[in-house]
Design a protein around this motif. Structure first.
Motif, PDB file in Angstrom:
ATOM      1  N   SER A   8       1.018  -1.230   0.091  1.00  0.00           N
ATOM      2  CA  SER A   8      -0.053   0.065  -0.370  1.00  0.00           C
ATOM      3  C   SER A   8       1.634   1.284   0.294  1.00  0.00           C
ATOM      4  CB  SER A   8      -0.667  -0.181   1.191  1.00  0.00           C
ATOM      5  OG  SER A   8      -1.348   1.344   0.785  1.00  0.00           O
ATOM      6  N   VAL A   9       1.631   1.660   0.765  1.00  0.00           N
ATOM      7  CA  VAL A   9       2.512   2.440   0.805  1.00  0.00           C
ATOM      8  C   VAL A   9       3.992   2.528  -0.575  1.00  0.00           C
ATOM      9  CG1 VAL A   9       4.781   3.483   2.140  1.00  0.00           C
ATOM     10  CG2 VAL A   9       3.369   2.842   3.634  1.00  0.00           C
ATOM     11  N   ARG A  12       1.236   3.661  -2.775  1.00  0.00           N
ATOM     12  CA  ARG A  12       0.641   5.202  -2.752  1.00  0.00           C
ATOM     13  C   ARG A  12       2.393   6.169  -2.813  1.00  0.00           C
ATOM     14  NH1 ARG A  12      -2.200   5.952   3.011  1.00  0.00           N
ATOM     15  NH2 ARG A  12      -3.537   3.694   2.495  1.00  0.00           N
ATOM     16  N   GLY A  13       3.663   5.870  -3.614  1.00  0.00           N
ATOM     17  CA  GLY A  13       4.633   6.661  -3.967  1.00  0.00           C
ATOM     18  C   GLY A  13       5.122   7.516  -2.565  1.00  0.00           C
ATOM     19  N   ASP A  14       4.903   6.877  -1.088  1.00  0.00           N
ATOM     20  CA  ASP A  14       5.032   6.970   0.114  1.00  0.00           C
ATOM     21  C   ASP A  14       6.432   6.540   0.221  1.00  0.00           C
ATOM     22  OD1 ASP A  14       4.709   9.327   1.694  1.00  0.00           O
ATOM     23  OD2 ASP A  14       2.763   7.417   2.900  1.00  0.00           O
ATOM     24  N   LEU A  15       7.300   6.235  -0.034  1.00  0.00           N
ATOM     25  CA  LEU A  15       8.620   5.999  -0.040  1.00  0.00           C
ATOM     26  C   LEU A  15       9.508   6.230   1.909  1.00  0.00           C
ATOM     27  CD1 LEU A  15       9.590   4.398  -3.210  1.00  0.00           C
ATOM     28  CD2 LEU A  15       9.110   3.293  -1.636  1.00  0.00           C
ATOM     29  N   ALA A  16       9.247   8.007   1.597  1.00  0.00           N
ATOM     30  CA  ALA A  16       9.830   8.281   2.283  1.00  0.00           C
ATOM     31  C   ALA A  16       9.803   8.169   3.766  1.00  0.00           C
ATOM     32  CB  ALA A  16       9.886   9.618   1.731  1.00  0.00           C
ATOM     33  N   HIS A  17       8.109   7.418   3.584  1.00  0.00           N
ATOM     34  CA  HIS A  17       7.345   7.650   5.138  1.00  0.00           C
ATOM     35  C   HIS A  17       8.408   6.653   5.536  1.00  0.00           C
ATOM     36  CE1 HIS A  17       5.198  11.267   4.309  1.00  0.00           C
ATOM     37  NE2 HIS A  17       5.625  11.407   5.430  1.00  0.00           N
ATOM     38  N   LEU A  18       8.161   5.238   4.102  1.00  0.00           N
ATOM     39  CA  LEU A  18       8.518   4.390   4.889  1.00  0.00           C
ATOM     40  C   LEU A  18       9.968   3.738   5.513  1.00  0.00           C
ATOM     41  CD1 LEU A  18       7.654   1.015   4.916  1.00  0.00           C
ATOM     42  CD2 LEU A  18       8.229   0.454   2.735  1.00  0.00           C
TER      43      LEU A  18
END
Length: 79
Positions: A8-9, A12-18
């Motif tokens: 899911s991450v 969404r293209g939210d790799l920085a948060h991961l």
């Protein structure tokens, strides 16, 4: 379950948060390990200091006997 969250991450293209979350988890685990090691080292040092104190008490008794014991030994040797 963790695969679903990761997918899911990524979608969404939210790799920085991961990446930030993984870094925080790793840093927290490392800090916990260091605190545990520090506590164990503190216990070992405390045991060492206790043994040194016990050795000092023993050596003081052997090398410097109480005055009453010395005077009783002297009176027995003079009799």
């Amino acid at each position: 379950m963790s695969e679903d969250i990761t997918r899911s991450v990524i979608e969404r293209g939210d790799l920085a948060h991961l990446a930030l979350f993984l870094w925080a988890v790793a840093a927290s685990a490392l800090a916990l390990g260091l605190v545990r090691e520090l506590a164990a080292a503190n216990r070992r040092f405390s045991a060492f200091v206790d043994e040194i104190a016990r050795l000092n008490r023993f050596l003081n008794r052997v090398l410097n006997p109480p005055a009453a014991a010395v005077s009783s030994q002297e009176s027995q040797s003079s009799d």
